[in-house]
Design a protein around this motif. Structure first.
Motif, short mmCIF file in Angstrom:
data_model
loop_
_atom_site.label_atom_id
_atom_site.label_comp_id
_atom_site.label_asym_id
_atom_site.label_seq_id
_atom_site.Cartn_x
_atom_site.Cartn_y
_atom_site.Cartn_z
N LEU A 193 25.10 4.48 33.69
CA LEU A 193 24.74 3.86 32.42
C LEU A 193 23.59 4.58 31.72
N LYS A 194 22.67 5.14 32.49
CA LYS A 194 21.50 5.76 31.89
C LYS A 194 21.86 6.99 31.05
N PHE A 195 23.06 7.51 31.24
CA PHE A 195 23.47 8.68 30.47
C PHE A 195 24.20 8.31 29.18
N LEU A 196 24.45 7.02 28.97
CA LEU A 196 25.11 6.58 27.74
C LEU A 196 24.18 6.75 26.54
N PRO A 197 24.74 6.90 25.34
CA PRO A 197 23.88 6.98 24.15
C PRO A 197 23.17 5.66 23.89
N GLU A 198 22.16 5.72 23.06
CA GLU A 198 21.43 4.50 22.71
C GLU A 198 22.40 3.47 22.12
N PRO A 199 22.24 2.20 22.49
CA PRO A 199 23.16 1.15 22.01
C PRO A 199 22.89 0.75 20.57
N THR A 200 23.23 1.64 19.66
CA THR A 200 22.91 1.41 18.25
C THR A 200 24.11 0.97 17.43
N VAL A 201 25.33 1.18 17.95
CA VAL A 201 26.55 0.80 17.22
C VAL A 201 27.49 0.08 18.18
N PRO A 202 28.44 -0.71 17.65
CA PRO A 202 29.38 -1.42 18.52
C PRO A 202 30.25 -0.46 19.33
N GLU A 203 30.73 -0.96 20.46
CA GLU A 203 31.61 -0.17 21.32
C GLU A 203 32.87 -0.97 21.68
N ILE A 204 33.99 -0.29 21.68
CA ILE A 204 35.27 -0.85 22.11
C ILE A 204 35.70 -0.07 23.35
N ALA A 205 35.90 -0.76 24.47
CA ALA A 205 36.23 -0.09 25.72
C ALA A 205 37.70 -0.23 26.06
N PHE A 206 38.24 0.77 26.73
CA PHE A 206 39.64 0.80 27.15
C PHE A 206 39.69 0.88 28.67
N CYS A 207 40.47 0.01 29.29
CA CYS A 207 40.62 0.07 30.74
C CYS A 207 42.07 -0.20 31.11
N GLY A 208 42.43 0.23 32.31
CA GLY A 208 43.79 0.02 32.77
C GLY A 208 44.05 0.79 34.04
N ARG A 209 45.18 0.50 34.67
CA ARG A 209 45.55 1.21 35.88
C ARG A 209 45.70 2.70 35.59
N SER A 210 45.47 3.50 36.60
CA SER A 210 45.70 4.93 36.46
C SER A 210 47.15 5.17 36.06
N ASN A 211 47.34 6.07 35.14
CA ASN A 211 48.67 6.43 34.63
C ASN A 211 49.28 5.35 33.73
N VAL A 212 48.44 4.45 33.19
CA VAL A 212 48.96 3.42 32.29
C VAL A 212 49.17 3.95 30.88
N GLY A 213 48.58 5.13 30.60
CA GLY A 213 48.73 5.72 29.27
C GLY A 213 47.51 5.56 28.39
N VAL B 279 31.77 0.39 36.34
CA VAL B 279 32.47 -0.49 35.41
C VAL B 279 31.76 -1.85 35.33
N ARG B 280 31.42 -2.42 36.48
CA ARG B 280 30.73 -3.72 36.48
C ARG B 280 29.41 -3.65 35.71
N GLN B 281 28.66 -2.59 35.96
CA GLN B 281 27.37 -2.43 35.28
C GLN B 281 27.56 -2.29 33.78
N TYR B 282 28.58 -1.57 33.39
CA TYR B 282 28.83 -1.39 31.96
C TYR B 282 29.22 -2.71 31.31
N LEU B 283 30.11 -3.45 31.94
CA LEU B 283 30.56 -4.72 31.37
C LEU B 283 29.44 -5.73 31.25
N ARG B 284 28.57 -5.75 32.23
CA ARG B 284 27.51 -6.76 32.26
C ARG B 284 26.23 -6.32 31.54
N GLY B 285 26.06 -5.00 31.39
CA GLY B 285 24.77 -4.52 30.90
C GLY B 285 24.79 -3.75 29.60
#
Length: 232
Positions: free
Chosen positions: A43-63, A126-132
């Protein structure tokens, strides 16, 4: 036609016009600047939280990569691979000039050919990103329509419920099965999604290859990121 029926018809037409306007607006924005920014192993390498973010997740090979490419109208902004589990970090893309919001490609789960310790590291990230991540506006849970929901998808949905992160369920590869099978899968996934408190009620059915549902999902992503006022 009764006054009530006429009113209902006018309301439906108004909603359809509004949806078309959102789709045109989203298409125009995504036809502009969309750039890969960075890959973050923590998480510490992510950019400053200055704009909204939309995340994509899914099983490997889901497309996921194919869907990101389709949404952004690019051929290879997100790398596709025949090797499941290639995405092992948070890959961040910026949309708009100046940046309006970001897309975050999360590590795939389920079929990743990786040592257990590595998989656990991904899960922790992933957990840290979702919660933090305070600017996370919405998550998209991608589900391969050929397989429907698997236990790993349910685990992710529960994780999102617990993190109080709202999410849309997106069926991918809709062109790969018959319409009757697709309808059954969509009905089953919708019924199960309704049991999850953080799941968005609307199910998105897409095909990156054929373009099915892409315009609608693109508009939904922009709406989630920027709010309804962006379209006024």
């Amino acid at each position: 036609m009764t006054p009530e029926e006429q009113q209902a018809q006018e309301q439906q037409e108004q909603e359809e016009r509004a949806q078309k306007f959102r789709e045109r607006t989203a298409s125009k924005l995504f036809s502009g600047r969309v750039d890969f920014l960075l890959s973050a192993p923590q998480l510490k390498f992510l950019p400053e939280p200055t704009v909204p973010e939309i995340a994509f997740c899914g099983r490997s090979n889901v497309g996921k990569s194919s869907l990101l490419n389709a949404l952004t109208g690019r051929r290879s902004i997100a790398r596709t691979s025949v090797t499941p589990g290639r995405t092992q970090e948070l890959n961040v893309f910026e949309v708009g000039e100046p940046t309006q919001f970001r897309l975050v490609d999360m590590p795939g789960y389920g079929f990743a050919k990786a040592p257990p310790k590595v998989v656990e590291t991904w899960k922790k990230l992933v957990r840290q990103y979702l919660r933090g991540r305070p600017v996370l506006a919405r998550n998209l849970v991608l589900v391969d329509c050929r397989h429907g929901l698997k236990d790993v998808d349910r685990e992710m949905m529960t994780m999102l419920d617990e993190a109080a992160v709202g999410y849309r369920v997106v069926l991918t590869k809709a062109d790969k099965i018959k319409a009757s099978e697709l309808a059954k899968t969509a009905e089953a996934v919708s019924a199960e999604a309704r049991k999850h408190v953080a799941a968005f009620p609307e199910l998105h059915i897409t095909s990156s290859e054929k373009g099915m549902g892409i315009a609608e999902l693109r508009a939904a992503v922009l709406l989630d990121a920027m709010g309804d006022s962006y379209f006024t």
